[in-house]
Design a protein around this motif. Structure first.
Motif, mmCIF file in Angstrom:
data_model
loop_
_atom_site.group_PDB
_atom_site.id
_atom_site.type_symbol
_atom_site.label_atom_id
_atom_site.label_comp_id
_atom_site.label_asym_id
_atom_site.label_seq_id
_atom_site.Cartn_x
_atom_site.Cartn_y
_atom_site.Cartn_z
ATOM 1 N N SER A 201 -6.728 0.718 -0.509
ATOM 2 C CA SER A 201 -5.734 1.788 -0.654
ATOM 3 C C SER A 201 -4.299 1.286 -0.737
ATOM 4 O O SER A 201 -3.424 1.985 -1.238
ATOM 5 N N GLY A 202 -4.042 0.076 -0.232
ATOM 6 C CA GLY A 202 -2.676 -0.433 -0.200
ATOM 7 C C GLY A 202 -1.836 0.179 0.907
ATOM 8 O O GLY A 202 -0.628 -0.074 1.009
ATOM 9 N N GLU A 203 -2.458 0.975 1.792
ATOM 10 C CA GLU A 203 -1.726 1.620 2.884
ATOM 11 C C GLU A 203 -1.501 0.644 4.037
ATOM 12 O O GLU A 203 -2.326 -0.236 4.289
ATOM 13 N N LEU A 204 -0.371 0.838 4.735
ATOM 14 C CA LEU A 204 -0.079 0.017 5.908
ATOM 15 C C LEU A 204 -1.041 0.379 7.022
ATOM 16 O O LEU A 204 -1.183 1.538 7.408
ATOM 17 N N GLN A 205 -1.747 -0.633 7.563
ATOM 18 C CA GLN A 205 -2.736 -0.395 8.601
ATOM 19 C C GLN A 205 -2.082 -0.307 9.977
ATOM 20 O O GLN A 205 -1.049 -0.936 10.232
ATOM 21 N N ASN A 206 -2.721 0.468 10.860
ATOM 22 C CA ASN A 206 -2.289 0.511 12.258
ATOM 23 C C ASN A 206 -2.387 -0.902 12.839
ATOM 24 O O ASN A 206 -3.399 -1.575 12.672
ATOM 25 N N VAL A 207 -1.336 -1.350 13.517
ATOM 26 C CA VAL A 207 -1.295 -2.734 13.997
ATOM 27 C C VAL A 207 -2.471 -3.054 14.920
ATOM 28 O O VAL A 207 -3.017 -4.161 14.894
ATOM 29 N N PHE A 208 -2.927 -2.064 15.724
ATOM 30 C CA PHE A 208 -4.009 -2.311 16.673
ATOM 31 C C PHE A 208 -5.375 -2.400 15.983
ATOM 32 O O PHE A 208 -6.336 -2.875 16.580
ATOM 33 N N TYR B 32 -12.537 1.877 11.708
ATOM 34 C CA TYR B 32 -11.938 2.865 10.805
ATOM 35 C C TYR B 32 -10.855 2.212 9.940
ATOM 36 O O TYR B 32 -10.773 2.465 8.733
ATOM 37 N N THR B 33 -10.065 1.340 10.544
ATOM 38 C CA THR B 33 -8.972 0.683 9.825
ATOM 39 C C THR B 33 -9.498 -0.216 8.719
ATOM 40 O O THR B 33 -8.903 -0.308 7.638
ATOM 41 N N ASN B 34 -10.632 -0.890 8.967
ATOM 42 C CA ASN B 34 -11.155 -1.884 8.022
ATOM 43 C C ASN B 34 -12.339 -1.371 7.206
ATOM 44 O O ASN B 34 -13.080 -2.168 6.637
ATOM 45 N N LYS C 296 0.844 -13.442 2.737
ATOM 46 C CA LYS C 296 0.201 -13.474 4.052
ATOM 47 C C LYS C 296 0.420 -12.151 4.798
ATOM 48 O O LYS C 296 -0.532 -11.558 5.325
ATOM 49 N N LEU C 297 1.659 -11.673 4.833
ATOM 50 C CA LEU C 297 1.963 -10.419 5.521
ATOM 51 C C LEU C 297 1.281 -9.242 4.844
ATOM 52 O O LEU C 297 0.716 -8.368 5.514
ATOM 53 N N TYR C 298 1.331 -9.217 3.524
ATOM 54 C CA TYR C 298 0.750 -8.090 2.784
ATOM 55 C C TYR C 298 -0.763 -8.025 3.004
ATOM 56 O O TYR C 298 -1.302 -6.957 3.312
ATOM 57 N N GLU C 299 -1.445 -9.144 2.882
ATOM 58 C CA GLU C 299 -2.906 -9.143 2.978
ATOM 59 C C GLU C 299 -3.399 -8.979 4.408
ATOM 60 O O GLU C 299 -4.553 -8.601 4.626
ATOM 61 N N SER C 300 -2.534 -9.251 5.392
ATOM 62 C CA SER C 300 -2.943 -9.076 6.789
ATOM 63 C C SER C 300 -2.667 -7.665 7.294
ATOM 64 O O SER C 300 -3.310 -7.209 8.245
ATOM 65 N N ALA C 301 -1.725 -6.950 6.645
ATOM 66 C CA ALA C 301 -1.272 -5.664 7.181
ATOM 67 C C ALA C 301 -1.594 -4.457 6.308
ATOM 68 O O ALA C 301 -1.583 -3.327 6.804
ATOM 69 N N ALA D 115 5.560 -8.759 13.090
ATOM 70 C CA ALA D 115 6.417 -8.436 11.943
ATOM 71 C C ALA D 115 6.771 -6.951 11.989
ATOM 72 O O ALA D 115 5.911 -6.100 12.239
ATOM 73 N N THR D 116 8.037 -6.620 11.770
ATOM 74 C CA THR D 116 8.468 -5.223 11.806
ATOM 75 C C THR D 116 8.005 -4.500 10.547
ATOM 76 O O THR D 116 7.642 -5.123 9.547
ATOM 77 N N GLU D 117 8.049 -3.182 10.595
ATOM 78 C CA GLU D 117 7.641 -2.387 9.431
ATOM 79 C C GLU D 117 8.546 -2.680 8.237
ATOM 80 O O GLU D 117 8.097 -2.698 7.088
ATOM 81 N N HIS D 118 9.838 -2.926 8.525
ATOM 82 C CA HIS D 118 10.789 -3.271 7.460
ATOM 83 C C HIS D 118 10.388 -4.585 6.792
ATOM 84 O O HIS D 118 10.394 -4.691 5.555
ATOM 85 N N GLU D 119 10.027 -5.588 7.609
ATOM 86 C CA GLU D 119 9.597 -6.879 7.056
ATOM 87 C C GLU D 119 8.325 -6.734 6.228
ATOM 88 O O GLU D 119 8.182 -7.339 5.163
#
Length: 322
Positions: free
Chosen positions: A78-85, A128-130, A68-73, A34-38
């Motif tokens: 914090s509600g911050e967008l996580q690094n995809v990796f 660190y991400t989680n 699904k996208l919100y809770e996975s990413a 999913a793109t950052e825009h999505e």
């Protein structure tokens, strides 16, 4: 559909079966594309529905997909967008490549050192991400945690390899990567989340109100995450060596040496597809702790909680991390 509680899970997370379905849904590797825009659109719809407004012509399927996208990413604290990796949805593709490589190139010290370093770099990012986002780490603490975990993995891998080289069968030598991964997880995760153990993490009552902090809660959450992470990789790293040992008895398979690495990556991917959600589902994400345990083990934190609140709940709850 005038009102919809988007925060409410689709399955009962108090049961293992419900959590398993939830994490199969959340850790779907396809969400990584999913793109950052999505993702930002999904976040906008999620927060709009959460606030009590459902945009016109929005279907329930669109709401579920946004959830699904919100809770996975996005980080739950914090509600911050996580690094995809670093997302759990990337554990299968990332883990299968690295674990397959560790199992393939375990015979030489150079191969062991390189792939353990790659694996611990990946693990450090995931940890660190989680983390529990309410406890931040300084750059120095991050560096110490990373170096300590990587060093422990290399010492365990090289030491175990040297120990087994003249004492064990080739099959047992294939377990060098698993021993190193298990040892490093026991060091990497606590160090990456050391501030939680030092200062405690926020605990809430049954209504979601923060009532205090607890180091025991942090220790319980970290211990559960360590166990889950080792469980996540265990089947692939314990069963695949037996499969490879059997297959290499056939001359036809030995001749196709170039395909050994891709084969191991593929098999590890199959294991991780099932084990990532299974390991995440072993314990509830919202863990609980008895305040009587806090009173016994950490009286200082318990007394601070008593000063701020007249009524102390029997149980407090906290996000254990992943």
């Amino acid at each position: 559909m005038s009102n919809y509680d988007i925060v409410q899970p689709l399955w009962d997370l108090s049961t293992f079966t419900g959590r398993l379905k939830h994490y199969f849904w959340i850790t779907d590797p396809r969400t990584c594309f999913a793109t950052e825009h999505e993702l930002n659109q999904a976040k906008e719809l999620y927060l709009t529905v959460k606030a009590g407004t459902i945009p016109q012509n929005t279907t329930i399927d669109q709401i579920h997909y946004a959830k699904k996208l919100y809770e996975s990413a996005f980080h739950p604290d914090s509600g911050e967008l996580q690094n995809v990796f670093g997302r759990m949805s990337f554990q299968m593709p990332g883990g299968m490549a690295i674990t397959g490589a560790m199992l393939q190139w375990y015979k030489t010290t150079t191969g062991v050192v390189f792939w353990q370093w790659v694996n611990q770099s990946f693990n450090a990012l995931v940890n660190y991400t989680n983390r529990n986002a309410n406890s931040s780490l300084s750059t120095i603490q991050l560096g110490v945690a990373y170096v300590s975990a990587t060093t422990s993995a290399l010492v365990a891998a090289v030491g175990y390899k040297a120990y087994l080289q003249k004492r064990a069968t080739p099959l047992f030598q294939r377990y060098v990567p698993f021993v190193a991964v298990a040892a490093a997880n026991c060091i990497n995760i606590p160090l990456m989340r050391q501030n939680e153990l030092i200062h405690g993490i926020e605990v809430e009552d049954e209504n979601g109100n923060v009532v205090g902090k607890s180091r025991v809660a942090a220790a319980k959450g970290i211990a559960q995450v360590v166990f889950s992470r080792i469980s996540m990789c265990a089947p692939g790293m314990l069963i695949l060596p037996v499969i490879m040992e059997r297959l290499e008895q056939y001359q036809s398979f030995r001749r196709m040496a170039i395909l050994h690495a891709p084969f191991q990556v593929l098999v590890v991917g199959c294991f991780l597809t099932a084990m990532v959600p299974t390991a995440c589902a072993l314990f509830p994400q919202k863990a609980e702790l008895s305040t009587s345990v806090m009173k016994l083990v950490e009286p200082k934190f318990y007394e601070e909680m008593c000063k701020k609140h007249e009524r102390i709940p029997e149980l407090v709850y906290f996000n254990k991390g992943l």
